[in-house]
Design an enzyme around this catalytic site. Structure first.
Site, PDB file in Angstrom:
ATOM      1  N   HIS A  76       0.795  -1.223   0.000  1.00 21.16           N
ATOM      2  CA  HIS A  76       0.000   0.000   0.000  1.00 21.16           C
ATOM      3  C   HIS A  76       0.832   1.280   0.000  1.00 21.16           C
ATOM      4  O   HIS A  76       0.282   2.371  -0.186  1.00 21.16           O
ATOM      5  CB  HIS A  76      -0.996  -0.011   1.170  1.00 21.16           C
ATOM      6  CG  HIS A  76      -2.338   0.563   0.806  1.00 21.16           C
ATOM      7  ND1 HIS A  76      -3.477   0.333   1.549  1.00 21.16           N
ATOM      8  CD2 HIS A  76      -2.723   1.376  -0.219  1.00 21.16           C
ATOM      9  CE1 HIS A  76      -4.502   0.977   0.987  1.00 21.16           C
ATOM     10  NE2 HIS A  76      -4.065   1.619  -0.075  1.00 21.16           N
ATOM     11  N   ASP A 130      -9.954  -0.537   3.818  1.00 27.13           N
ATOM     12  CA  ASP A 130      -8.781  -1.165   4.435  1.00 27.13           C
ATOM     13  C   ASP A 130      -9.140  -1.621   5.846  1.00 27.13           C
ATOM     14  O   ASP A 130     -10.011  -1.027   6.495  1.00 27.13           O
ATOM     15  CB  ASP A 130      -7.663  -0.103   4.515  1.00 27.13           C
ATOM     16  CG  ASP A 130      -6.259  -0.672   4.593  1.00 27.13           C
ATOM     17  OD1 ASP A 130      -6.078  -1.727   5.227  1.00 27.13           O
ATOM     18  OD2 ASP A 130      -5.344  -0.023   4.048  1.00 27.13           O
ATOM     19  N   HIS A 143      -6.851  -1.315   7.934  1.00 23.77           N
ATOM     20  CA  HIS A 143      -5.937  -0.381   8.597  1.00 23.77           C
ATOM     21  C   HIS A 143      -6.153   1.027   8.054  1.00 23.77           C
ATOM     22  O   HIS A 143      -6.655   1.184   6.943  1.00 23.77           O
ATOM     23  CB  HIS A 143      -4.482  -0.789   8.318  1.00 23.77           C
ATOM     24  CG  HIS A 143      -4.206  -2.251   8.527  1.00 23.77           C
ATOM     25  ND1 HIS A 143      -4.306  -3.176   7.509  1.00 23.77           N
ATOM     26  CD2 HIS A 143      -3.869  -2.936   9.648  1.00 23.77           C
ATOM     27  CE1 HIS A 143      -4.024  -4.380   7.984  1.00 23.77           C
ATOM     28  NE2 HIS A 143      -3.761  -4.274   9.282  1.00 23.77           N
ATOM     29  N   ASP A 199      -3.500   3.292   7.822  1.00 26.41           N
ATOM     30  CA  ASP A 199      -2.258   3.660   7.127  1.00 26.41           C
ATOM     31  C   ASP A 199      -1.940   5.143   7.226  1.00 26.41           C
ATOM     32  O   ASP A 199      -1.512   5.774   6.256  1.00 26.41           O
ATOM     33  CB  ASP A 199      -2.328   3.208   5.649  1.00 26.41           C
ATOM     34  CG  ASP A 199      -2.436   1.692   5.509  1.00 26.41           C
ATOM     35  OD1 ASP A 199      -2.179   0.975   6.490  1.00 26.41           O
ATOM     36  OD2 ASP A 199      -2.791   1.225   4.403  1.00 26.41           O
ATOM     37  N   HIS A 203       4.203   1.210   4.263  1.00 23.80           N
ATOM     38  CA  HIS A 203       2.811   0.934   3.837  1.00 23.80           C
ATOM     39  C   HIS A 203       1.800   1.270   4.934  1.00 23.80           C
ATOM     40  O   HIS A 203       0.606   1.322   4.656  1.00 23.80           O
ATOM     41  CB  HIS A 203       2.628  -0.515   3.337  1.00 23.80           C
ATOM     42  CG  HIS A 203       2.523  -1.552   4.417  1.00 23.80           C
ATOM     43  ND1 HIS A 203       1.878  -2.769   4.212  1.00 23.80           N
ATOM     44  CD2 HIS A 203       2.964  -1.581   5.694  1.00 23.80           C
ATOM     45  CE1 HIS A 203       1.919  -3.485   5.326  1.00 23.80           C
ATOM     46  NE2 HIS A 203       2.581  -2.798   6.224  1.00 23.80           N
ATOM     47  N   ASP A 247      -7.356  -1.804  -0.286  1.00 24.09           N
ATOM     48  CA  ASP A 247      -6.422  -2.789   0.279  1.00 24.09           C
ATOM     49  C   ASP A 247      -7.198  -4.084   0.432  1.00 24.09           C
ATOM     50  O   ASP A 247      -8.235  -4.126   1.104  1.00 24.09           O
ATOM     51  CB  ASP A 247      -5.945  -2.268   1.646  1.00 24.09           C
ATOM     52  CG  ASP A 247      -4.888  -3.153   2.286  1.00 24.09           C
ATOM     53  OD1 ASP A 247      -4.902  -4.381   2.068  1.00 24.09           O
ATOM     54  OD2 ASP A 247      -4.058  -2.608   3.047  1.00 24.09           O
ATOM     55  N   ASP A 251      -6.837  -6.485   2.189  1.00 27.69           N
ATOM     56  CA  ASP A 251      -7.017  -6.975   3.569  1.00 27.69           C
ATOM     57  C   ASP A 251      -8.249  -6.366   4.251  1.00 27.69           C
ATOM     58  O   ASP A 251      -8.583  -6.736   5.376  1.00 27.69           O
ATOM     59  CB  ASP A 251      -5.748  -6.826   4.414  1.00 27.69           C
ATOM     60  CG  ASP A 251      -5.395  -5.395   4.814  1.00 27.69           C
ATOM     61  OD1 ASP A 251      -6.291  -4.543   4.951  1.00 27.69           O
ATOM     62  OD2 ASP A 251      -4.180  -5.154   5.009  1.00 27.69           O
ATOM     63  N   GLU A 286      -1.842  -5.091  -1.863  1.00 27.12           N
ATOM     64  CA  GLU A 286      -1.600  -6.034  -0.766  1.00 27.12           C
ATOM     65  C   GLU A 286      -2.024  -7.472  -1.039  1.00 27.12           C
ATOM     66  O   GLU A 286      -2.074  -8.292  -0.125  1.00 27.12           O
ATOM     67  CB  GLU A 286      -2.203  -5.534   0.563  1.00 27.12           C
ATOM     68  CG  GLU A 286      -1.626  -4.186   1.059  1.00 27.12           C
ATOM     69  CD  GLU A 286      -0.216  -4.268   1.661  1.00 27.12           C
ATOM     70  OE1 GLU A 286       0.300  -5.397   1.852  1.00 27.12           O
ATOM     71  OE2 GLU A 286       0.361  -3.181   1.912  1.00 27.12           O
TER      72      GLU A 286
HETATM   73  N1  ARG Z   1      -0.537  -0.088  11.372  1.00 26.62           N
HETATM   74  C1  ARG Z   1       0.457  -1.080  11.067  1.00 26.62           C
HETATM   75  C2  ARG Z   1       1.776  -0.399  10.707  1.00 26.62           C
HETATM   76  O1  ARG Z   1       1.885   0.787  10.753  1.00 26.62           O
HETATM   77  C3  ARG Z   1      -0.002  -1.996   9.950  1.00 26.62           C
HETATM   78  C4  ARG Z   1      -0.192  -1.331   8.631  1.00 26.62           C
HETATM   79  C5  ARG Z   1      -0.704  -2.276   7.587  1.00 26.62           C
HETATM   80  N2  ARG Z   1      -0.819  -1.606   6.336  1.00 26.62           N
HETATM   81  C6  ARG Z   1      -1.185  -2.182   5.195  1.00 26.62           C
HETATM   82  N3  ARG Z   1      -1.189  -1.426   4.110  1.00 26.62           N
HETATM   83  N4  ARG Z   1      -1.500  -3.466   5.114  1.00 26.62           N
HETATM   84  O2  ARG Z   1       2.734  -1.053  10.385  1.00 26.62           O
HETATM   85 MN    MN Z   2      -3.460  -0.575   3.566  1.00 28.96          MN
HETATM   86 MN    MN Z   3      -4.454  -3.072   5.356  1.00 27.92          MN
END
Ligand code: ARG
Ligand code: MN
Ligand code: MN
Ligand code: MN
Length: 313
Positions: A100, A128, A130, A132, A145, A234, A236, A279
């Site tokens: 990402h 997502d 998350h 990010d 990411h 994303d 996920d 992702e």
């Molecule tokens: N918040 C976590 C980090 O800063 C996970 C981030 C996951 N991001 C993603 N694009 N899958 O590392």
């Molecule tokens: Mn993401």
């Molecule tokens: Mn994510």
């Protein structure tokens, strides 16, 4: 309609190899053929999965806690130019990631093109698990990411041109035109950022409470009618039941239908200017015989087709 396609085989925004293999897997499963033959898009694609090898520095020490800072900065900078060159021609741009962190490049590119072409600020719908939005200082992992939104919205700033200092005002987005959908794994520092900046966010809890139909109504209402939309998806965000092959899976996510529905609603606005699908990591397969990877690739293809109008009757 014209569709610019950029295939980005890049994994440097996080630590697990294999997410760079996603574009080839998505394309091999027939995605681009379907977009052309079934949805009728005129594709603008260089038939290359870019790995940007020539941009990767021989040594890339951590900087402000960020891992691979020079590589991620150089790759996203180049990607922003590729996306910009499609978007300035008025093409919708599909970017197949990659992790990402590449959204730094895609959004920087479309934001600039939309400003120039339409004199408008675009909105971003970020789907997502998350958000990010870590800054280098709030990030626990140092993986970029987890930081793209912070750089794109100007929450994270850096003077050094070779470490995201190339991101100018024209490349940025405003926090009041950002909407999250699907959140369920938000870091402590990120929660403070969301709250202090009053950022619109629909978590899985909100989706359970209101249903995805109402959530999409609210999300699009927040953005406002005929605002150009960049959809950054994303994989996920989907529950690992549908998308197990991804680097940071989180249980309790969207069903495949909810994901497709989000994409369909964005399509229906007629305002989609770009989509990222990121992702997918076909090499991470908790199942047997690559079944999980195949399912994840299929799910990713479905999300893209929905955003580009497949379910129109
Ligand atoms: N918040 C976590 C980090 O800063 C996970 C981030 C996951 N991001 C993603 N694009 N899958 O590392
Ligand atoms: Mn993401
Ligand atoms: Mn994510
Ligand atoms: Mn390309």
């Amino acid at each position: 309609d014209e569709l610019g396609v950029v295939a980005v085989g890049f994994s440097g925004g996080q630590c697990k190899p294999g997410v760079d293999a996603a574009p080839s897997a998505l394309i091999a499963s027939g995605l681009l053929t379907q977009l052309h033959e079934e949805l009728g898009y005129k594709l603008f694609h260089d038939n290359t999965v870019h790995s940007y090898k020539d941009l990767l520095p021989p040594s890339d020490p951590d900087y402000r806690g960020m891992k691979n800072p020079l590589a991620v900065s150089a790759v996203t900078r180049k990607l922003s130019e590729q996306v910009y060159s499609h978007a300035k021609e008025g093409r919708c741009v599909l970017t197949l990631g990659g992790d990402h962190s590449i959204a730094i490049g895609t959004i920087a590119g479309t934001a600039k093109a939309i400003r120039e072409r339409l004199g408008r600020e675009m909105a971003v719908i970020w789907v997502d698990a998350h958000c990010d939005i870590n800054t280098p200082e709030t990030s626990g992992s140092g993986n970029v990411h987890g930081m793209p939104v912070a750089f794109l919205a100007g929450l994270a700033k850096e003077e050094r041109e070779d470490v995201f200092g190339w991101i100018k005002q024209e490349n940025t987005i405003s926090l009041n035109k950002l909407v999250y959908i699907g959140l369920r794994d938000v870091d402590r520092g990120e929660k403070i950022i969301l709250r202090e900046n009053k950022i619109k966010a629909f978590s899985m809890h909100d989706i359970d409470r209101h249903g995805i139909g109402k959530v999409m109504e609210m999300a699009l209402a927040h953005i406002g009618n005929d605002t150009p939309i960049h959809l950054s998806f994303d994989v996920d965000a989907l529950d690992p039941l549908w998308a197990p092959s991804t680097g940071t899976p989180v249980r309790g996510g969207l069903t495949l239908r909810e994901g497709d529905f989000i994409a369909e609603c964005v399509h229906e606005t007629g305002c989609l200017v770009a989509m990222d699908l990121v992702e997918v990591n076909p090499t991470l397969d908790p199942g047997v015989n690559d079944l999980g990877a195949q399912e994840t690739v299929r799910a990713g293809c479905s999300l893209v087709r929905c955003a580009l109008g497949e379910s129109l009757l």
